[in-house]
Design an enzyme around this catalytic site. Structure first.
Site, PDB file in Angstrom:
ATOM      1  N   LYS A   1       0.820  -1.209   0.000  1.00  0.00           N
ATOM      2  CA  LYS A   1       0.000   0.000   0.000  1.00  0.00           C
ATOM      3  C   LYS A   1       0.856   1.262   0.000  1.00  0.00           C
ATOM      4  O   LYS A   1       0.492   2.264  -0.600  1.00  0.00           O
ATOM      5  CB  LYS A   1      -0.945   0.022   1.202  1.00  0.00           C
ATOM      6  CG  LYS A   1      -2.096  -0.950   1.037  1.00  0.00           C
ATOM      7  CD  LYS A   1      -3.248  -0.667   1.970  1.00  0.00           C
ATOM      8  CE  LYS A   1      -4.415  -1.585   1.616  1.00  0.00           C
ATOM      9  NZ  LYS A   1      -5.559  -1.432   2.477  1.00  0.00           N
TER      10      LYS A   1
ATOM     11  N   LYS B   1      -4.547  -8.189  -7.013  1.00  0.00           N
ATOM     12  CA  LYS B   1      -5.765  -8.556  -6.290  1.00  0.00           C
ATOM     13  C   LYS B   1      -6.918  -7.607  -6.659  1.00  0.00           C
ATOM     14  O   LYS B   1      -6.688  -6.406  -6.806  1.00  0.00           O
ATOM     15  CB  LYS B   1      -5.448  -8.427  -4.791  1.00  0.00           C
ATOM     16  CG  LYS B   1      -6.509  -8.894  -3.849  1.00  0.00           C
ATOM     17  CD  LYS B   1      -6.063  -8.658  -2.410  1.00  0.00           C
ATOM     18  CE  LYS B   1      -6.277  -7.213  -1.972  1.00  0.00           C
ATOM     19  NZ  LYS B   1      -7.056  -7.027  -0.756  1.00  0.00           N
TER      20      LYS B   1
ATOM     21  N   LYS C   1     -11.109  -2.842  -3.448  1.00  0.00           N
ATOM     22  CA  LYS C   1     -12.042  -1.705  -3.400  1.00  0.00           C
ATOM     23  C   LYS C   1     -11.371  -0.415  -3.829  1.00  0.00           C
ATOM     24  O   LYS C   1     -11.990   0.468  -4.365  1.00  0.00           O
ATOM     25  CB  LYS C   1     -12.480  -1.426  -1.957  1.00  0.00           C
ATOM     26  CG  LYS C   1     -13.243  -2.457  -1.258  1.00  0.00           C
ATOM     27  CD  LYS C   1     -13.574  -1.907   0.145  1.00  0.00           C
ATOM     28  CE  LYS C   1     -13.557  -2.982   1.171  1.00  0.00           C
ATOM     29  NZ  LYS C   1     -12.273  -3.150   1.837  1.00  0.00           N
TER      30      LYS C   1
HETATM   31  N1  AQP Z   1      -9.544  -9.945  -4.019  1.00  0.00           N
HETATM   32  C1  AQP Z   1      -9.916 -10.597  -2.927  1.00  0.00           C
HETATM   33  N2  AQP Z   1     -10.183 -11.922  -2.973  1.00  0.00           N
HETATM   34  C2  AQP Z   1     -10.575 -12.613  -1.861  1.00  0.00           C
HETATM   35  N3  AQP Z   1     -10.721 -12.017  -0.646  1.00  0.00           N
HETATM   36  C3  AQP Z   1     -10.469 -10.689  -0.556  1.00  0.00           C
HETATM   37  N4  AQP Z   1     -10.516  -9.821   0.468  1.00  0.00           N
HETATM   38  C4  AQP Z   1     -10.159  -8.597   0.035  1.00  0.00           C
HETATM   39  N5  AQP Z   1      -9.876  -8.631  -1.271  1.00  0.00           N
HETATM   40  C5  AQP Z   1     -10.055  -9.928  -1.671  1.00  0.00           C
HETATM   41  C6  AQP Z   1     -10.923 -10.171   1.807  1.00  0.00           C
HETATM   42  O1  AQP Z   1     -11.973  -9.286   2.182  1.00  0.00           O
HETATM   43  C7  AQP Z   1     -11.866  -9.019   3.579  1.00  0.00           C
HETATM   44  C8  AQP Z   1     -11.943  -7.555   3.825  1.00  0.00           C
HETATM   45  O2  AQP Z   1     -10.797  -6.893   3.438  1.00  0.00           O
HETATM   46  P1  AQP Z   1     -10.493  -5.448   4.021  1.00  0.00           P
HETATM   47  O3  AQP Z   1     -11.559  -4.516   3.658  1.00  0.00           O
HETATM   48  O4  AQP Z   1     -10.204  -5.503   5.451  1.00  0.00           O
HETATM   49  O5  AQP Z   1      -9.170  -5.024   3.335  1.00  0.00           O
HETATM   50  P2  AQP Z   1      -8.380  -5.567   2.137  1.00  0.00           P
HETATM   51  O6  AQP Z   1      -8.019  -6.996   2.339  1.00  0.00           O
HETATM   52  O7  AQP Z   1      -7.249  -4.628   1.908  1.00  0.00           O
HETATM   53  O8  AQP Z   1      -9.481  -5.460   0.985  1.00  0.00           O
HETATM   54  P3  AQP Z   1      -9.537  -4.492  -0.224  1.00  0.00           P
HETATM   55  O9  AQP Z   1     -10.838  -4.746  -0.941  1.00  0.00           O
HETATM   56  O10 AQP Z   1      -8.306  -4.616  -1.048  1.00  0.00           O
HETATM   57  O11 AQP Z   1      -9.634  -3.076   0.465  1.00  0.00           O
HETATM   58  P4  AQP Z   1      -8.716  -1.786   0.298  1.00  0.00           P
HETATM   59  O12 AQP Z   1      -8.681  -1.531  -1.186  1.00  0.00           O
HETATM   60  O13 AQP Z   1      -9.381  -0.709   1.070  1.00  0.00           O
HETATM   61  O14 AQP Z   1      -7.383  -2.149   0.856  1.00  0.00           O
HETATM   62  C9  AQP Z   1     -10.579  -9.675   4.064  1.00  0.00           C
HETATM   63  O15 AQP Z   1     -10.891 -10.905   4.672  1.00  0.00           O
HETATM   64  C10 AQP Z   1      -9.812  -9.889   2.804  1.00  0.00           C
HETATM   65  O16 AQP Z   1      -8.920 -10.981   2.902  1.00  0.00           O
END
Ligand code: AQP
Length: 340
Positions: free
Chosen positions: A118, A201, A204
């Site tokens: 990040k 990956k 969001k």
């Molecule tokens: N691409 C993915 N495939 C499977 N699982 C995923 N998770 C996130 N992306 C994927 C799972 O969703 C849960 C919530 O994640 P989070 O919001 O705590 O943060 P993150 O993992 O960093 O998810 P994002 O969507 O990528 O958010 P941002 O962009 O804000 O950092 C977790 O259980 C994660 O494993």
């Protein structure tokens, strides 16, 4: 799930940092629902304090927190069976977070790949909160002595760090107080990849909306994103081994499997020999049929935010009832004088 001397309890959370994606759904929320229905106590959080580790517009954060709550409900979480709340409303998370900051070693934090991903080359400009994020995540889990944490593949390292922190706390204070929680990473789609780049990956916060399917996307948008998803000119093979080196193709097979509840092996056997021109419409139909009712329910729930706030308030009260006595014991263990 393996045996543990602690009462089984499930905790997990998602950041209200953007639109909930198909990745979050298949990797996390679907597992949340399964675990809720398995008879174990389940606690699911909207981790708004994690979200502000990177800039969030306050109005967007409020809306997204409620939208995430609506998504939890629309996907099948039941506030009578699970505790649903937003993290900032239970102060034990921040308070235990500080204690655990003092247990966590800098060397451990320096190994966290999510911070490196990040922060990229801008680490100096990132917030201290983003760096400390995994230790607050450990507090989220340990404030409830949770034993099982359903997450996507990308969060495995953070749950393993939580185990190290729990273990060091127990060791330093000569207690057997915290469990070492287990990550539960299950299903065909534990790491859903971007629709534009099979090496990244689905996220969001990806600047490209075409890289992801959002849970509130309408049918036309879902179909368009799948139609335009990056693929290659080869037909689909009849086995998964032959998808090595074709990450975008593998991703679409995993998504199909994740949504339909089949294994990727069963899906590839079914669609062997198809060109993407045939397979993509099948996937789009499946995704629209599965996701549209969820999106419709989310829109309906967002029509009454006071009801969402009521559910979150009730959840926060129930969460605090569990976390406060655990925090009080932590204060005793570390030697804080409880003068009131
Ligand atoms: N691409 C993915 N495939 C499977 N699982 C995923 N998770 C996130 N992306 C994927 C799972 O969703 C849960 C919530 O994640 P989070 O919001 O705590 O943060 P993150 O993992 O960093 O998810 P994002 O969507 O990528 O958010 P941002 O962009 O804000 O950092 C977790 O259980 C994660 O494993």
């Amino acid at each position: 799930m393996t045996d543990t001397p602690f009462t089984p309890r499930v905790f997990s959370g998602i950041q209200p940092s953007g639109n909930l994606t198909l990745g979050n759904y298949l990797g996390a929320v679907r597992r949340f629902v399964e675990m809720q229905n398995s008879g174990i106590e389940t606690i699911y959080c909207m981790v708004d304090m994690h979200a502000i580790t990177v800039w969030q517009d306050p109005g967007d954060l409020r809306r997204r927190t409620r939208e995430l709550a609506a998504a939890y409900l629309a996907c099948g979480l039941d506030p009578k069976k699970s505790i649903l709340f937003n993290q900032s409303q239970v102060p034990a998370h921040a308070e235990l977070g500080w204690v655990l900051n003092c247990v966590t070693r800098l060397g451990w934090m320096n190994r966290m790949t999510q911070f490196k991903d990040k922060a990229g080359k801008n680490a100096e400009k990132m917030s201290l909160g983003l760096y400390a994020y995994p230790s607050l995540m450990a507090a989220d889990i340990l404030a409830y002595k949770a034993t099982h944490v359903p997450v996507g593949e990308d969060q495995k390292q953070h749950v393993e760090l939580t185990r190290d922190i729990a273990n060091k706390f127990n060791h330093d204070y000569k207690v057997n107080f915290f469990p070492e929680p287990e990550p539960i990473i299950e299903g065909a789609a534990t790491r859903v990849m971007s629709l534009r780049d099979g090496s990244k990956k689905m996220s969001k916060s990806d600047p490209s909306d075409m890289s992801r399917i959002n849970m509130m996307d309408d049918a036309d948008t879902i179909a368009k994103k799948i139609r335009k998803a990056k693929t290659d000119p080869e037909p689909l093979p009849d086995n998964l081994d032959d998808l090595a080196g074709r990450p975008e193709a593998r991703n679409l097979i995993n998504i199909y499997a994740g949504i339909s509840g089949q294994t990727p092996e069963a899906v590839i056997a079914e669609v062997a020999g198809q060109q993407f021109g045939q397979f993509k419409p099948l996937l789009a139909d499946l995704a629209v049929a599965h996701l549209s009712p969820i999106a419709n329910e989310m829109h309906r729930l967002m029509g009454d935010v006071s009801e969402i706030d009521r559910i979150l308030g009730d959840g926060a009260n129930r969460a605090a009832e569990i976390a406060e006595p655990i925090l009080a014991e932590v204060f005793d263990i570390v030697g804080f004088v409880r003068s009131r």
